[in-house]
Design an enzyme around this catalytic site. Sequence first.
Site: not given
Ligand code: GTP
Ligand code: SPV
Ligand code: MN
Length: 594
Positions: A74, A231, A255, A282
Site C-alpha cells: 500500500r 481493522h 503485526c 483483518d
Molecule cells: P495484515 O494482513 O497486514 O493486516 O497483517 P496481520 O496483522 O494479519 O499480520 P500477520 O498475522 O500476517 O503477521 C505478520 C508478521 O508478524 C509475521 O512476520 C509474523 O511472523 C509476525 N508475528 C505474528 N504473530 C507473532 C507473535 O506472536 N510473535 C512474534 N514475535 N511475531 C509474530
Molecule cells: C494491510 O496492509 O493491513 C493488509 C494488506 O491487510 S492490504 O490489503 O494490502 O492492505
Molecule cells: Mn490489514
Amino acid sequence: MENKALTTNKSILAWLDEKIELVKPDKIVWIDGSQEQIDALRAEAVSTGELTKLNEELAPDCYLHRTHPNDVARVESRTLICTPTKEEAGPTNNWMEPNACYQMLYDIARDSYKGRTMYVIPYSMGPVASPFAKAGIEVTDSIYVVLNMCIMTRVGKSVLDKLGDSNDWVRGLHCKCDIDEEKRYICQFPQDNTIISVNSGYGGNVLLGKKCFALRIASYQGWKEGWQAEHMLILGVENPKGEVKYICAAFPSACGKTNLAMLIPPEVYREKGYKVWCVGDDISWIRKGPDGRLYAINPENGFFGVAPGTNAHSNPNALAATKKGTIFTNVALNLDTMTAWWEDLDNDPPENGIDWLGNPWNGKTSDVKGAHPNSRFTAPAVNCPCLSPEFENPNGVPISAIVFGGRRAKLAPLVYQSRDWNNGVFVGSIMASEKTAAAVGKVGELRRDPMAMLPFCGYNMADYWQHWIDIGKTLDPDKAPKIFNVNWFRKSDEGKFLWPGFGENLRVLEWILKRCEGEVDAKETAIGYVPYAEDINLSGIEDEVSMDTLKSILEVDNDLWKEEADGIGEFYAQFGDKLPETLKNELDSLKASL
Ligand code: GTP
Ligand code: SPV
Ligand code: MN
C-alpha cells in the site's frame, strides 16, 4: 466472452455508462462468480503470463502472480480522503478537494482501457443475507483483481438481486494504466460512496472491497449510521466446557492478526479441550445487537495474508488454507516442483527457483530474498481448518473483549486491561507500533497508529475517537466488551523476542477472558490493570520463559511512560479543539498517576 448486464438497476447502469465513456474499453464482461467464468479467466491470465499455474497435484487450482517491482505494498502517501473540507479528513489523512481530485483522476484514467476488457464485479462485503452486509461494484481492467475479489468477497448476481433498484452501493473504479508510481492514487470519496484507484495492481491498493471500502468508506458510513468498521480480527476461544467467547483484536498491518486469529492452542491447552475458531483475520464490522451486546461480522470471504514467516509451526491453519484455490503474489517459485516458496516456509529453499522479481534464483546459495517481505497469499476462508461455524452467521458473534496491540520492543507490557470503556478508547488512541513492509516506507520506525486505523480511517481521527466514546455511552457497562492492550514483541537489549508468541499467546487470551468473567485479580498500575505473574499460565514453556522474564515484560516503567505521555500530548496536539475532552482528561489522569 462479452456478456449481458446482470442488473437493470438504473444507478448502476448510469454510473457504468459514464465510466465506459471515460476509459473506453474494447469489451465489457460482467462477473457472475461462476466456476466456468473463473476457469476461463484463469486460463486467459495464464496464456498472457499474468498468472503462472502451479503444480495441480501439489497445489490444486493455485496460481502465482508478480506485481511490478515498484508496486508491492500500500502507498499511504498517495492514499487520499476526498471530503469537501480538509478538516473532515483530519490531520492524519492526505486530503484533496473532491472536484479537483475527480478531474485529476479522470485525466489519468481517460482512454486507459483502450485495447483492454472492462470487468464489472458486483460484490458483497458480508454474507449476502446479512443485515450488516453492503454491496459494491468494482470495475477493473485486471483479471488478477477479478480472481482475487472472487476469493475475498461474495461475488455475483445474488448481490445485485438483493440490491434491487437501490442506490446504496459503493462505486469502485480501478485502472491499472501504466503502473506509473508518479501517477498512482488511491482515493476515497466518503460522501459519494466512491473509490478510484489508478496506476497500481497491488493488493490493498486495488482489491477495492478491502481497505478502501470495508475500512475507509465503511468507517465513515459507520460514523453516520451508528456502527463501527475496524481493522480487527475476530476469534472464538472454546473452553473445555464447550463455551465459546469471542474476541476482536486490532493490530497494525503485519503485526499478527492472521496469526492470532488462527492460533493452535499449546499442547497443555489442547489436552484440556481448548479450541480456537477463526471468524476473521483483518476486518470487523461491529454493531449493537438486540440484547445490548456488541456483535461483529467479518465482511470478507478470504484471507489476504502475509506469506513470509507462515509455516507449519507458526501458523499451520493459514498454511493449510493456502493448499488449494489460492493466488500467491510476489513469492518465489520452485521450478522443480512448481510450488510457491517464501522465507521461513521451511529449511529447503529451491535451488532451481525464480525470485519475486522474476529472476532465476538459487535459494540455497543466494543472499537475496526469494519472496518480497510483503508477499501475500489470497486464500478462500472455507479452506481454513479452524474456520468458525459462525463464519456465515448473518448476525455476527457477540464480543467479550476488544484487544489493541502493536509492535513495541520496549515500554508496552505483555498485556494490560483498561479501567473502563473510555479509558479503553484512550488505550486504543495511543497505540504506537514499528512500521512493517505492508506499506511503502521505512520499516522499524515507531509511529502512532491509533486503533491500527491510521491508514484506514475515512474521516477525522478525532471524530472517530468521539464515535468510539459515543458508542460506549449506548452500552450497559455490564455488556460492553472489556478493552485490553497486548504486546507480543518486547525485546531484550540484545534484540531477542522475550515472549514466544504465536500459539502461546492463548495464555494471554486466557487471562483476558478470565478478567472478563471476573475470575482473576490484577495489579492496578498507572496505565491500567496488569496481571500478577503467577496468573499467566507458563506450564509447558517454563524453559523458554522464566518467571523473571515474565515479570520483566509485565513491568510498567513509570519513567518511560512519562516520556510516552509527552509524546501522546504532542500527537494529540495536532487535533486542536477537535480532540475529545474525554481523551484529554484521560491523558491528564495518566500523567497524574505517573
Ligand atoms: P495484515 O494482513 O497486514 O493486516 O497483517 P496481520 O496483522 O494479519 O499480520 P500477520 O498475522 O500476517 O503477521 C505478520 C508478521 O508478524 C509475521 O512476520 C509474523 O511472523 C509476525 N508475528 C505474528 N504473530 C507473532 C507473535 O506472536 N510473535 C512474534 N514475535 N511475531 C509474530
Ligand atoms: C494491510 O496492509 O493491513 C493488509 C494488506 O491487510 S492490504 O490489503 O494490502 O492492505
Ligand atoms: Mn490489514
